[in-house]
Motif scaffolding. Structure first.
Motif, PDB file in Angstrom:
ATOM      1  N   VAL A  89       0.835  -1.199   0.000  1.00 23.93           N
ATOM      2  CA  VAL A  89       0.000   0.000   0.000  1.00 23.93           C
ATOM      3  C   VAL A  89       0.875   1.257   0.000  1.00 23.93           C
ATOM      4  CG1 VAL A  89      -1.678   1.343   1.342  1.00 23.93           C
ATOM      5  CG2 VAL A  89      -2.011  -1.116   1.008  1.00 23.93           C
ATOM      6  N   VAL A  90       1.920   1.264   0.809  1.00 26.43           N
ATOM      7  CA  VAL A  90       2.826   2.419   0.841  1.00 26.43           C
ATOM      8  C   VAL A  90       3.496   2.600  -0.520  1.00 26.43           C
ATOM      9  CG1 VAL A  90       4.997   3.285   1.821  1.00 26.43           C
ATOM     10  CG2 VAL A  90       3.205   2.411   3.332  1.00 26.43           C
ATOM     11  N   LEU A  91       3.973   1.521  -1.101  1.00 20.14           N
ATOM     12  CA  LEU A  91       4.622   1.593  -2.404  1.00 20.14           C
ATOM     13  C   LEU A  91       3.648   2.101  -3.469  1.00 20.14           C
ATOM     14  CD1 LEU A  91       7.284   1.081  -3.862  1.00 20.14           C
ATOM     15  CD2 LEU A  91       6.547  -1.277  -4.223  1.00 20.14           C
ATOM     16  N   GLN A  92       2.430   1.608  -3.455  1.00 20.25           N
ATOM     17  CA  GLN A  92       1.433   2.052  -4.434  1.00 20.25           C
ATOM     18  C   GLN A  92       1.076   3.522  -4.223  1.00 20.25           C
ATOM     19  OE1 GLN A  92      -2.120   2.879  -4.185  1.00 20.25           O
ATOM     20  NE2 GLN A  92      -2.123   3.141  -6.392  1.00 20.25           N
ATOM     21  N   THR A  93       0.954   3.959  -2.972  1.00 18.49           N
ATOM     22  CA  THR A  93       0.628   5.350  -2.669  1.00 18.49           C
ATOM     23  C   THR A  93       1.743   6.283  -3.137  1.00 18.49           C
ATOM     24  OG1 THR A  93      -0.686   4.651  -0.767  1.00 18.49           O
ATOM     25  CG2 THR A  93       0.018   6.948  -0.809  1.00 18.49           C
ATOM     26  N   LEU A  94       2.986   5.899  -2.857  1.00 18.09           N
ATOM     27  CA  LEU A  94       4.121   6.709  -3.305  1.00 18.09           C
ATOM     28  C   LEU A  94       4.213   6.735  -4.830  1.00 18.09           C
ATOM     29  CD1 LEU A  94       6.799   5.597  -0.692  1.00 18.09           C
ATOM     30  CD2 LEU A  94       5.757   7.867  -0.890  1.00 18.09           C
ATOM     31  N   SER A 134       1.936  14.882   2.809  1.00 19.04           N
ATOM     32  CA  SER A 134       0.491  15.042   2.558  1.00 19.04           C
ATOM     33  C   SER A 134      -0.136  13.757   2.048  1.00 19.04           C
ATOM     34  CB  SER A 134       0.251  16.177   1.566  1.00 19.04           C
ATOM     35  OG  SER A 134       0.790  15.842   0.306  1.00 19.04           O
ATOM     36  N   LEU A 135       0.646  12.704   1.887  1.00 16.99           N
ATOM     37  CA  LEU A 135       0.101  11.438   1.390  1.00 16.99           C
ATOM     38  C   LEU A 135      -0.867  10.859   2.387  1.00 16.99           C
ATOM     39  CD1 LEU A 135       3.217   9.686  -0.126  1.00 16.99           C
ATOM     40  CD2 LEU A 135       1.378  10.831  -1.316  1.00 16.99           C
ATOM     41  N   LYS A 136      -2.013  10.444   1.897  1.00 18.00           N
ATOM     42  CA  LYS A 136      -2.972   9.717   2.737  1.00 18.00           C
ATOM     43  C   LYS A 136      -2.895   8.267   2.313  1.00 18.00           C
ATOM     44  CE  LYS A 136      -7.570   9.165   4.337  1.00 18.00           C
ATOM     45  NZ  LYS A 136      -8.961   9.327   4.154  1.00 18.00           N
ATOM     46  N   SER A 137      -2.340   7.463   3.175  1.00 18.60           N
ATOM     47  CA  SER A 137      -2.261   6.045   2.852  1.00 18.60           C
ATOM     48  C   SER A 137      -3.090   5.241   3.807  1.00 18.60           C
ATOM     49  CB  SER A 137      -0.806   5.589   2.870  1.00 18.60           C
ATOM     50  OG  SER A 137      -0.163   5.965   4.039  1.00 18.60           O
TER      51      SER A 137
END
Length: 142
Positions: free
Chosen positions: A106-111, A139-142
């Motif tokens: 999820v973190v990788l996809q969000t980034l 500001s990323l919402k993960s």
């Protein structure tokens, strides 16, 4: 708290991440419909995880992670896979358990999605200032 099928609790950060993803009304909790979507999401990830956990250990190593992420379309260096394992291996065993695998993906996809927002010509290169970078990451919402 969710369980991984081994009667051990999920990483609290992964739980927070998933609640944030499925909390459509921004209440800080998930209602029944949101929970049903979350449950399907976890089940789908569990099936995916099992298909890459070739040795059935309940955790994936660097090579299994590389197979999984390569199948998702990522082309990353061996050094970066080492970094991912180190980052998401909370137990220091050189492997990533199921819940941390979800968090990693999820973190990788969000980034990746955030990066693509700046990669207007889709060449894999962006040019942003330091403060833009900080704004992007924080500001990323993960």
């Amino acid at each position: 708290m969710c369980f991984k099928g081994t009667w051990t609790p999920f990483n609290p950060e992964t739980v927070r991440l998933m609640i944030g993803m499925f909390d459509r009304d921004n209440s800080g909790t998930v209602n029944f419909q949101e929970f049903a979507s979350l449950w399907k999401y976890v089940t789908d990830w569990q099936n995916c995880f099992r298909s890459y956990d070739r040795d059935g250990s309940g955790a994936i190593d660097k090579n299994e992670l590389k197979m999984a992420l390569t199948s998702f379309g990522y082309r990353l260096s061996d050094r970066f896979y080492e970094i991912l394992v180190k980052k998401f291996d909370r137990q220091g065993r050189g492997t990533i358990p199921f819940d941390d695998f979800i968090q990693c993906c999820v973190v990788l996809q969000t980034l990746t999605s955030a990066f693509r927002g700046f990669d207007t010509d889709q060449d894999g290169i962006i040019n942003i200032g330091y403060e833009q970078f900080l704004n992007l990451v924080f500001s990323l919402k993960s």
